[in-house]
Design a protein around this motif. Structure first.
Motif, PDB file in Angstrom:
ATOM      1  N   ILE B   8       2.672  -4.345   2.691  1.00  0.00           N
ATOM      2  CA  ILE B   8       3.341  -3.502   3.639  1.00  0.00           C
ATOM      3  C   ILE B   8       2.224  -3.316   4.608  1.00  0.00           C
ATOM      4  O   ILE B   8       1.035  -2.942   4.324  1.00  0.00           O
ATOM      5  N   PHE B  10       1.338  -1.400   8.273  1.00  0.00           N
ATOM      6  CA  PHE B  10       1.480  -0.224   9.249  1.00  0.00           C
ATOM      7  C   PHE B  10       0.900  -0.259  10.592  1.00  0.00           C
ATOM      8  O   PHE B  10      -0.332  -0.732  10.550  1.00  0.00           O
ATOM      9  N   THR B  14       3.398   4.853  12.550  1.00  0.00           N
ATOM     10  CA  THR B  14       3.701   4.762  11.238  1.00  0.00           C
ATOM     11  C   THR B  14       2.113   4.705  10.630  1.00  0.00           C
ATOM     12  O   THR B  14       2.104   5.259   9.239  1.00  0.00           O
ATOM     13  N   LEU B  37      14.220  -0.290   4.140  1.00  0.00           N
ATOM     14  CA  LEU B  37      13.534   0.562   5.203  1.00  0.00           C
ATOM     15  C   LEU B  37      13.692   2.020   4.637  1.00  0.00           C
ATOM     16  O   LEU B  37      12.533   2.664   4.787  1.00  0.00           O
ATOM     17  N   LEU B  40      11.167   2.583   1.733  1.00  0.00           N
ATOM     18  CA  LEU B  40       9.625   2.403   2.480  1.00  0.00           C
ATOM     19  C   LEU B  40       9.316   3.808   3.025  1.00  0.00           C
ATOM     20  O   LEU B  40       8.320   4.415   2.832  1.00  0.00           O
ATOM     21  N   SER B  41      10.373   4.210   3.902  1.00  0.00           N
ATOM     22  CA  SER B  41      10.368   5.481   4.542  1.00  0.00           C
ATOM     23  C   SER B  41      10.129   6.688   3.448  1.00  0.00           C
ATOM     24  O   SER B  41       9.172   7.523   3.810  1.00  0.00           O
ATOM     25  N   ARG B  50      12.007   7.530  10.659  1.00  0.00           N
ATOM     26  CA  ARG B  50      12.872   6.237  10.035  1.00  0.00           C
ATOM     27  C   ARG B  50      13.968   5.652  11.030  1.00  0.00           C
ATOM     28  O   ARG B  50      13.910   4.338  11.003  1.00  0.00           O
ATOM     29  N   LEU B  53      12.624   2.683  13.492  1.00  0.00           N
ATOM     30  CA  LEU B  53      11.826   1.735  13.104  1.00  0.00           C
ATOM     31  C   LEU B  53      12.365   0.229  12.958  1.00  0.00           C
ATOM     32  O   LEU B  53      13.627   0.362  12.711  1.00  0.00           O
ATOM     33  N   LEU B  55      11.824  -3.616  10.896  1.00  0.00           N
ATOM     34  CA  LEU B  55      11.039  -4.543  10.255  1.00  0.00           C
ATOM     35  C   LEU B  55      10.728  -5.877  10.461  1.00  0.00           C
ATOM     36  O   LEU B  55      11.770  -6.527  11.223  1.00  0.00           O
ATOM     37  N   ILE B  76       5.678  -7.501   4.611  1.00  0.00           N
ATOM     38  CA  ILE B  76       6.730  -6.684   5.259  1.00  0.00           C
ATOM     39  C   ILE B  76       5.832  -5.729   6.378  1.00  0.00           C
ATOM     40  O   ILE B  76       4.734  -5.159   5.921  1.00  0.00           O
ATOM     41  N   ILE B  78       6.133  -2.660   8.969  1.00  0.00           N
ATOM     42  CA  ILE B  78       6.895  -1.666   9.779  1.00  0.00           C
ATOM     43  C   ILE B  78       6.468  -1.502  11.177  1.00  0.00           C
ATOM     44  O   ILE B  78       5.348  -1.039  11.496  1.00  0.00           O
TER      45      ILE B  78
END
Lengths: 380, 85
Positions: B8, B10, B14, B37, B40-41, B50, B53, B55, B76, B78
């Motif tokens: 992940i 960021f 984020t 999502l 992950l949030s 959230r 956002l 992805l 992934i 964000i």
């Protein structure tokens, strides 16, 4: 050639870009330079910081290049440079440039590429304001997400929807609701849902005859208030949670199903016809006809049969003509007096008084002698 | 249904909220974008943003309403609302 670069703490040199663009076949180079502003909504910006998802940003830039080459095939060189990290005020943060044989393609493609970059290349800008130690991450208005409802209030330009003062005059009809967008949406949805259920229930009430169960409990239900023609009694089926059994259907008869409906309608339509423009004329003509008939000594057997009455009058006229041919001539000449004078008709016509005198003269001559008789014969 | 471990990334807001720029997450290999999502949030403390956002899977934006087939080691990202230019 496509020249794509993310520059870290390094100034963009416009002259370098110009040399990258140059090509013997190109008559036009368009260069867009985005520079950092020093104010945002009256706040003084002291520093800007850029951050990127480097690999994806370069990918997206390459995608933009291939897209604009597809749209403007004559493009020669494309340059997209973007700075990252801290960028002082009034310096170039982004440069997008295209060269092409003619200016239109160069200008159009640069404009398109700027919009595309702002809406999809993963780069973020943070503005740090004077007297505000924590910076603000900006959002491009070209960015397709988040959808409107989640955008912060600062995103909207309230100049587009000015509030007027007439809100105050209707204040008793307006409720101010201080909730978030999602809560507000939820409330509106549940209101719509409740209204729908209410309408559905009313429809069922219309459809069902409440006579049996509610009347007993002293609730009066005005049948006339319902516009439903079919009323049913629904019973819950045994051993079933949802199926309803139709116990009885009562069809109320509408006007179009009544016995003499067509006949009544016909009468109504006929009456309507009589109140037409002709009516007055017809009455007038009928009375005139009646006067003629009485003058001619006719009695109508069927007063409504105009054709028969006219026929009778014609027959009477024919009868008059056959019994007294002079009648016809007299009528014609009387109506056509002027033309008769001009034509100087040779035919001798006699009026009743002349005939009377003539007959008198014959009688006299018969009694006095033959000389007068020959004189009168020559005039005939 | 198998479970995969994905990387992940960021960025911007984020990154500041999660306090890291790179992390790992374990998730079902087949998942709807918006569900991923949400997870992950929840996990990285991004609930406050959230709804804003997006992805990206292996450097490509995804449609949050569609189903993803994830492989071990997929990346992934964000993506908060962008502001380049």
């Amino acid at each position: 050639m496509d020249y794509l670069k993310l520059l870290n703490n390094e100034k963009i040199n416009i002259l370098d870009i110009q040399s990258l663009l140059s090509n013997e076949s190109c008559g036009a180079s368009a260069i867009f330079v985005g520079t950092t502003r020093d104010t945002f909504e009256d706040k003084k910006v002291i520093l800007l910081e850029y951050e990127a998802y480097d690999s994806m940003a370069l990918n997206e830039m390459a995608n933009i290049c291939s897209e604009i080459r597809l749209r403007w095939p004559s493009l020669k060189n494309i340059v997209i440079y973007h700075r990252l990290g801290a960028v002082p005020i009034c310096e170039a943060s982004v440069v997008i440039a295209c060269s092409a044989p003619h200016r239109q393609e160069a200008l159009d493609s640069v404009g398109y590429a700027v919009n595309q970059l702002k809406s999809r290349v993963p780069i973020w800008k943070k503005e740090i304001y004077e007297n505000e130690p924590i910076g603000t991450w900006k959002i491009n208005k070209e960015c397709p997400w988040p959808t409107n409802k989640h955008r912060p209030a600062s995103w909207y330009n309230f100049n587009y929807c000015k509030f007027t003062n007439n809100l105050k005059t209707n204040s008793e009809k307006i409720v101010q609701i201080g909730v978030t967008d999602s809560e507000f949406k939820k409330r509106v949805e549940s209101f719509v849902k409740r209204k729908r259920v209410e309408i559905n229930t009313n429809n069922i009430m219309d459809f069902k005859e409440l006579h049996n169960n509610l009347m007993d409990k002293g609730v009066s239900y005005a049948l006339d208030a319902s516009c439903a023609r079919a009323q049913t009694v629904l019973l819950k089926q045994q051993n079933s949670k949802c199926l309803l059994k139709v116990h009885r259907v009562k069809n109320r008869i509408g006007p179009q199903l009544q016995m003499n409906y067509l006949l009544e309608m016909h009468k109504l339509i006929k009456k309507q016809d009589q109140i037409s423009d002709h009516t007055k004329n017809q009455i007038n003509l009928k009375s005139r006809l009646q006067i003629i008939e009485s003058y001619m000594g006719l009695i109508a057997s069927d007063r409504d049969n105009l054709l028969l009455r006219l026929k009778n009058i014609e027959n009477q006229i024919l009868f008059y003509e056959s019994s007294s041919p002079e009648y016809k001539h007299f009528c014609n000449n009387f109506l056509d007096h002027k033309s008769r004078l001009i034509a100087n008709s040779t035919k001798k016509t006699c009026q009743a008084t002349e005939l009377g005198e003539f007959i008198q003269a014959i009688k006299l001559s018969l009694s006095t002698g033959s000389s007068a008789a020959t004189k009168s014969q020559s005039s005939e | 249904m198998s479970v995969v471990r994905i990387g992940i990334l960021f960025f911007a807001k984020t990154r500041e909220l999660a306090g890291i720029s790179r992390g790992t997450f374990t998730v079902n290999s087949v998942v709807i974008g918006s569900d991923l999502l949400n997870q992950l949030s929840q996990f990285f403390g991004l609930n406050s943003v959230r709804d804003s956002l997006m992805l990206a899977l292996n450097e490509r934006y995804i449609n949050l309403n569609e189903e993803l087939s994830l492989c071990e080691g997929d990346e992934i990202a964000i993506i908060p609302p962008i502001s380049g230019g």
